[in-house]
Design a protein around this motif. Sequence first.
Motif, short mmCIF file in Angstrom:
data_model
loop_
_atom_site.label_atom_id
_atom_site.label_comp_id
_atom_site.label_asym_id
_atom_site.label_seq_id
_atom_site.Cartn_x
_atom_site.Cartn_y
_atom_site.Cartn_z
N VAL A 398 0.90 -1.11 0.00
CA VAL A 398 -0.04 -0.03 0.05
C VAL A 398 0.88 1.19 0.00
N PRO A 399 0.79 2.03 -1.04
CA PRO A 399 1.56 3.23 -0.94
C PRO A 399 1.19 4.15 0.17
N LEU A 400 2.32 5.06 0.72
CA LEU A 400 2.20 5.65 1.82
C LEU A 400 1.90 7.29 1.33
N ILE A 401 1.20 8.10 2.19
CA ILE A 401 1.22 9.59 2.24
C ILE A 401 1.41 10.13 3.44
N PHE A 402 2.34 10.83 3.68
CA PHE A 402 2.84 11.65 4.80
C PHE A 402 2.35 12.94 4.88
N LEU A 403 1.31 13.45 5.89
CA LEU A 403 0.85 14.73 5.95
C LEU A 403 1.88 15.42 7.26
N HIS A 404 2.39 16.36 6.72
CA HIS A 404 3.32 17.07 8.11
C HIS A 404 2.74 18.20 8.54
N ASP A 405 2.61 18.14 9.95
CA ASP A 405 2.66 19.57 10.68
C ASP A 405 3.31 19.07 12.09
N VAL A 406 4.56 18.94 12.16
CA VAL A 406 5.14 18.25 13.05
C VAL A 406 6.48 19.27 13.87
N ASN A 407 6.37 19.29 15.05
CA ASN A 407 7.16 20.19 16.01
C ASN A 407 8.50 19.42 16.27
N GLY A 408 8.16 17.89 16.38
CA GLY A 408 9.61 17.19 16.63
C GLY A 408 9.12 16.40 17.51
N PHE A 409 10.06 15.30 18.16
CA PHE A 409 9.68 14.34 19.08
C PHE A 409 9.55 14.86 20.57
N MET A 410 8.98 14.43 21.48
CA MET A 410 8.90 14.90 22.80
C MET A 410 10.39 14.72 23.54
N VAL A 411 10.71 15.62 24.30
CA VAL A 411 11.64 15.73 25.25
C VAL A 411 11.48 15.71 26.68
N GLY A 412 12.54 15.40 27.47
CA GLY A 412 12.40 15.65 29.02
C GLY A 412 12.51 14.06 29.42
N LYS A 413 12.71 13.96 30.87
CA LYS A 413 12.77 12.77 31.75
C LYS A 413 11.54 11.90 31.34
N ASP A 414 10.45 12.17 31.46
CA ASP A 414 9.39 11.23 31.15
C ASP A 414 9.50 10.55 29.73
N ALA A 415 9.85 11.41 28.69
CA ALA A 415 9.99 10.82 27.47
C ALA A 415 11.23 9.89 27.16
N GLU A 416 12.30 10.39 27.94
CA GLU A 416 13.44 9.66 27.80
C GLU A 416 13.23 8.35 28.53
N TRP A 417 12.60 8.20 29.67
CA TRP A 417 12.25 7.01 30.39
C TRP A 417 11.46 6.20 29.69
N SER A 418 10.56 6.65 29.01
CA SER A 418 9.66 5.79 28.08
C SER A 418 10.36 5.33 26.76
N GLY A 419 11.36 5.67 26.59
CA GLY A 419 12.27 5.04 25.37
C GLY A 419 12.00 5.78 24.13
N ILE A 420 12.01 7.09 24.28
CA ILE A 420 11.55 8.13 23.01
C ILE A 420 12.44 7.87 21.95
N ILE A 421 13.70 7.75 22.19
CA ILE A 421 14.92 7.54 21.30
C ILE A 421 14.63 6.04 20.58
N ARG A 422 14.59 5.29 21.43
CA ARG A 422 14.11 3.90 20.88
C ARG A 422 13.16 3.92 19.66
N ALA A 423 11.96 4.19 20.29
CA ALA A 423 10.80 4.42 19.49
C ALA A 423 11.13 5.04 18.21
N GLY A 424 11.54 6.32 18.19
CA GLY A 424 11.90 7.41 17.16
C GLY A 424 12.71 6.59 16.00
N ALA A 425 14.02 5.75 16.67
CA ALA A 425 14.78 5.21 15.70
C ALA A 425 13.78 4.01 15.14
N LYS A 426 12.74 3.29 15.71
CA LYS A 426 12.32 2.35 15.07
C LYS A 426 11.20 2.96 13.89
N MET A 427 10.82 4.11 14.22
CA MET A 427 10.10 4.90 13.17
C MET A 427 10.66 5.41 11.76
#
Length: 566
Positions: A398-427
């Motif tokens: 299935v072809p993919l369409i991306f619609l952007h209005d993005v500030n970036g990934f969440m930052v901070g202790k809560d985000a880091e503890w939840s594995g934001i870098i790992r999840a972002g790398a996966k995406m």
Amino acid sequence: MDTGSVKFGANRAAMTALLGGIRAEEDVIREGGGAKAADAQRAKGRLTVRERLALLLDPGAEWMELGLWAAHGMYAEFGGAAGAGVVTGLGRVEGRLCMIVANDATVKAGAFFPMTAKKVLRAQTIALENRIPTLYLVDSSGVFLPLQEDVFPDQDDFGRVFRNNAVMSSLGVPQITAIMGMCVAGGAYLPVMTDTVLMTEGSGLFLAGPALVQAAIGQVTAAEELGGAAMHAEISGTVDFKEKDDASCILRLRSLVGKLGRRDQRLEIRDHGEVFSRVAFDAERDAPKFAAEELYGLMDPTVGASNSYDMRDVIVRVVDRSEFEEYKADFGRTVLCGYARIGGRAVGIVANQKSNQASTVSTGPMAGQHRTEFGGVIYTESAQKAARFIMDCNQQLVPLIFLHDVNGFMVGKDAEWSGIIRAGAKMVSAVSTSVVPKITVIVGGSFGAGHYAMCGKAYDPRFLFAWPTARYAVMSGASAANTLVEVRVKQMERAGRTLGPEERKQIYDEIKATYNAQGDPRYGAARLWIDAIIDPAKTREVLMTALEAVAMNAEVGRFNVGVLQT
């Protein structure tokens, strides 16, 4: 979307004004070298590039111009180069969708500036990736000599054009060239490396023109005898069709395109001779239920304005029947994923949700607590959902369409503890290894690593379009200014100088203005980071054409996502 609100009306008025300004600028770009240069072109018995296109394209058919803004605001010391001196785009010839590359001889005699080469290469890349028949209308004096060091030698410079000619031919992508003016020096290789060559009387095709031949070997030869249409048709045998003038040449070109066949496609083809799912489409029956023009009132186009809206309001005005099958709708809500059809063709949509979302934290120090997630920000759950959806679309072709209005990934202790870098790398990994066609539309902001995860330019989208409201940078002007002002202040304090409030404000305003200018879609389009700035109300039509184009290449590689951070 409340179309009767005061905010909607104000947004619509501002968007209409912004579009009007952009259209006025585009009209100037389309004039090329101006009226005087156009008159000089006609005095030679030749048509201008836009007149040639009018004869070549099917009457009334949609013309999707690409790279119109190339070189905008550049080369001022040489008088500028409108559109980089070449016109590229997708149009129909005898009903067949073709990529067209046409030199504009009213702009510095069609000479190749650095951005000219990059614009032609971008057109060839699109044609190559999607196996689109390509037509070249040649009328060029060759490399713009004052800038030869930026045109001639590198991997993505002039010579790459001819390499692409050979590769496209090896893959069976039809290429036809019509020489309707000068075709000199290295540029002479382009037509001869394509499948079929047409040439009008009065045109010239030679590795070196009469003046250079005389300087190099002392030989005095008239241009027609050296490399005219008659010589190449009768003596060298280089030209396949000699034509009297532009009009007859284009008539012949249309006839040849009408006889192009279609190569056998892979065995997995399912519907209507395409590898990707497509159903019968009726423009009236399958139209969206909501008016596309209502998108003008969606957001405040003022630079720096804080916009909050439901991205579904965009999606339902783009997809067939406004039907969107949302994937994991209640999980990772700041990114929307789901299936739809556009023009009868199946698509998977990955879009940033711009309204704030209520959620329950799944991991990290706040696990189990309720929170509000900011619209336009990618959280750990959103990235996980998007990565899985992208992989599913690849598994299901299935072809993919991306619609952007993005500030970036969440930052901070809560985000880091939840594995934001790992999840972002996966995406990012899923986007990087995706083998189905990807099309990107920047609706609003496209900042930082969010730009990468949403299939930015570096991740090989087949097409990248932008609304006039797009902002394309590492961060917004305000964020960059706040950050860099503090850096500048500390540098000066170390040097023993203290800045007052007025000086701080001056530095802030200068940095913000620079970032805002560089984030403007016209800046990005001038450098070919963006293929076209599109009218929001035309998003559906643009995507329909792009989806038709990507479906022309039935070759889809094996999907192998590689190592994922789990």
